[in-house]
Scaffold this active site. Structure first.
Site, short mmCIF file in Angstrom:
data_model
loop_
_atom_site.label_atom_id
_atom_site.label_comp_id
_atom_site.label_asym_id
_atom_site.label_seq_id
_atom_site.Cartn_x
_atom_site.Cartn_y
_atom_site.Cartn_z
CG HIS A 149 -1.49 -1.27 1.57
ND1 HIS A 149 -1.43 -2.34 2.30
CD2 HIS A 149 -2.68 -1.57 0.82
CE1 HIS A 149 -1.88 -3.39 2.08
NE2 HIS A 149 -3.06 -2.88 1.25
S1 FES Z 1 1.80 -0.68 3.38
FE1 FES Z 1 0.38 -1.93 3.78
S2 FES Z 1 1.32 -3.71 4.40
FE2 FES Z 1 2.80 -2.11 3.99
#
Ligand code: FES
Length: 184
Positions: A149
């Site tokens: 993410h």
């Molecule tokens: S940014 Fe979501 S698990 Fe690493």
């Protein structure tokens, strides 16, 4: 299989639950016999919880050159060990702590400036961040980049951008010698 054993163990051990188990085993003709034999054997193979909790490892870091990194497994988790360059150390020290989502000085993140030792699990949802290898993306802050993410960590593995709520966790560790670490 461990969870199967725990389920049986965790049923409370009362007379009622024992009867339930015996009824189930007796009902499963043939299969029940196999399960009854298999379970004590598997149970005896599980290390006791206190043994697991104490588990520690020693890591020889003598061959890790400046700018290189290695990953070791400790209690089932990846531990990132990075030999930081002078530039990486300077970047970690010079940062304005007020700009950090999870403020921590570099000195609280390392035991020796040259060595960063962190648990390589993103604090957002548990992905393994990239950046251990020089060929992997390290994000805008030169540390680690989590592709899941988009969390970005700096050269002290502090969260700088993205959804991760806190810095990468630090394992318990100590330097036994200049070139040997004990983790756990
Ligand atoms: S940014 Fe979501 S698990 Fe690493």
């Amino acid at each position: 299989m461990a969870s199967h054993a725990e389920t049986i163990n965790g049923s409370g051990g009362g007379e009622q639950s024992r009867r339930d188990f015996l009824t189930l085993a007796a009902g499963a003709v043939g299969v029940g016999g196999v399960a009854a034999l298999a379970w004590p054997f598997i149970n005896s193979m599980n290390p006791a919880a206190d043994v697991l909790a104490l588990a520690s490892i020693e890591v020889d870091i003598s061959s890790v050159k400046t700018g290189q990194a290695i990953t070791v497994s400790w209690r089932g988790k990846p531990v990132f060990i990075r030999s930081r360059t002078a530039e990486e150390i300077k970047a970690a020290v010079d940062v304005d702590l007020k700009s950090l989502p999870d403020p921590a000085p570099d000195s609280a993140r390392v035991k020796k400036p040259e060595w960063l030792v962190v648990i390589g699990i993103c604090t957002h949802l548990g992905c393994i961040p990239k950046g251990q290898k020089i060929t992997e993306p390290r994000g805008e802050y030169g540390g680690y980049f989590c592709p899941c993410h988009g969390s970005q960590y700096d050269t002290a593995a502090r969260i700088r951008k993205g959804p991760a709520p806190r810095n990468l966790d630090l394992p318990d560790y100590a330097f036994i010698t200049d070139t040997k670490l004990k983790i756990g």
